[in-house]
Design an enzyme around this catalytic site. Sequence first.
Site, mmCIF file in Angstrom:
data_model
loop_
_atom_site.group_PDB
_atom_site.id
_atom_site.type_symbol
_atom_site.label_atom_id
_atom_site.label_comp_id
_atom_site.label_asym_id
_atom_site.label_seq_id
_atom_site.Cartn_x
_atom_site.Cartn_y
_atom_site.Cartn_z
ATOM 1 N N GLU A 91 -20.491 38.067 26.821
ATOM 2 C CA GLU A 91 -19.057 37.811 26.617
ATOM 3 C C GLU A 91 -18.429 39.007 25.929
ATOM 4 O O GLU A 91 -18.983 39.541 24.965
ATOM 5 C CB GLU A 91 -18.790 36.597 25.713
ATOM 6 C CG GLU A 91 -18.963 35.264 26.368
ATOM 7 C CD GLU A 91 -18.656 34.112 25.411
ATOM 8 O OE1 GLU A 91 -17.820 34.272 24.498
ATOM 9 O OE2 GLU A 91 -19.282 33.056 25.588
ATOM 10 N N GLU A 144 -24.294 31.126 21.464
ATOM 11 C CA GLU A 144 -23.842 31.286 20.085
ATOM 12 C C GLU A 144 -24.269 30.137 19.175
ATOM 13 O O GLU A 144 -23.418 29.395 18.655
ATOM 14 C CB GLU A 144 -22.319 31.445 20.038
ATOM 15 C CG GLU A 144 -21.800 32.613 20.861
ATOM 16 C CD GLU A 144 -20.324 32.931 20.600
ATOM 17 O OE1 GLU A 144 -19.655 32.154 19.913
ATOM 18 O OE2 GLU A 144 -19.859 33.966 21.101
HETATM 19 C C1 FCB Z 1 -16.885 32.704 21.940
HETATM 20 C C2 FCB Z 1 -17.232 31.496 22.777
HETATM 21 C C3 FCB Z 1 -16.402 31.347 24.015
HETATM 22 C C4 FCB Z 1 -14.963 31.731 23.783
HETATM 23 C C5 FCB Z 1 -14.874 33.078 23.112
HETATM 24 C C6 FCB Z 1 -13.468 33.565 22.882
HETATM 25 O O1 FCB Z 1 -17.236 32.471 20.629
HETATM 26 O O2 FCB Z 1 -18.583 31.533 23.152
HETATM 27 O O3 FCB Z 1 -16.543 30.028 24.464
HETATM 28 O O4 FCB Z 1 -14.331 30.740 23.078
HETATM 29 O O5 FCB Z 1 -15.545 33.053 21.896
#
Ligand code: FCB
Length: 461
Positions: A366, A162
Amino acid sequence: MPTFPENFLWGTATAAYQVEGAWNEDGRGPSIWDTFSHSPGLVANGDTGDVACDHYHRLDEDLDILSALGVGAYRFSISWPRVRPNGTVNRPGLDFYERLVDGLLARGIAPVATLYHWDLPQELEDAGGWPNRDTAYRFAEYAALMGETIGDRVATWITLNEPWCSAYLGYASGVHAPARTEPAAALAAVHHLNLGHGLAVQALRAVAAPTAQMSVTLNLHHVRGVSEQDADAVRRVDAVANRAFLGPMLEGAYPRDLIADTAQVTDWSFVRDGDEATACQPLDVLGVNYYNPTLVRQWDGSSDRATSDGHQDGAASPWIACEDVEFVQQPGPYTEMGWNIDETGLTELLRRLHRDYPGTPTMITENGAAFADVVTPDGRIHDERRVDYLRRHLTAVAEAISAGADVRGYFLWSLMDNFEWAHGYAKRFGIIRVEPDTLERTWKDSAHWYRDVVAAGKLPG
Ligand code: FCB
């Protein structure tokens, strides 16, 4: 019933600063997140990652949990200041990641290593941080070191996690480390992250196993307008949020509209000849983090401007050159983060990526949800809302696949409750509970559910 391809990769994800602890042990140097969390008032409840989940000392126990879950892959991140403090090589730090990778392989789990999940060595921030071009070269050196150390065993390399957050939350809104609010510096950070990504892929390809997959993880925003009149607001937000990274990394050029929109802030002279080509390295798979969609509207300039972008209100906005855009509160239900639950954005996002970049497969690196878990007197955690969130989003992934998108895997965020950045430990994303005082691990219902999904390779009927 939603189905997934035969070789679909099922995994869970964590990040170094959020789980490891041992912040000053065995030669680890300080990172910008140590500095941030140790600064009073920046993290909820004064929480820090000093101990976190103590994963550094509980590695074997956590590896056994992964094994019991039956996942085929585990996404972890490497703490740059643990392996390369002050530009030196820290052997005990490297040993930890060797043990982690070997422990995964011994359990039949593919290691997916993220090089940068936000914990920049503090001395590099002191030298200017990501707005400073030199940081991209230091990142490539660190990538080469890791490639030489575990490159024969890592299945997939993710250069950055990110970079949107690193650049805009770190250097524009200041709600993340290093808490700077300098829009021009944030755009320079965007560029040096893109450049660092390309240099790191080059460095890794030179030393890692030829079979190793190269990737980067982006938190692409699925941006929708309230009405058709908001098309330009959607375009502007899409430019700074998504195409600022997709452009150089996948197409070898910054989008022209982004350069034009941000002309008041910077002339982009930090982009040198050849940089965009360097950023554009062939990737085997694109990592996508998705939690919820984004809803925008053209601001009328007089009413109270809505800023419900889900990224916490800071001293300044992370949305450079979007002063005339409103971020509109979306209908619920919501998770504990205040993020709305809407899995349709994930299907649409995956279909867009397939349309725009047909040759690049994707992988969900994620996806997950924070809820206020309740432990029942018999010690169970019946987190049915998390199960529901996961079921919806996995169904959305399956729908994208059946519509033709080439999605290779799904990594649930997160394996265990951990340090949720500026929210500290208050927000719990784990499918494994980590007891605040004892750090004891307990399986939530969602962990049992996910184990069954992974074993069956499909959602329960
Ligand atoms: C993302 C991050 C991760 C975690 C999630 C909830 O932005 O990459 O580390 O904090 O959100």
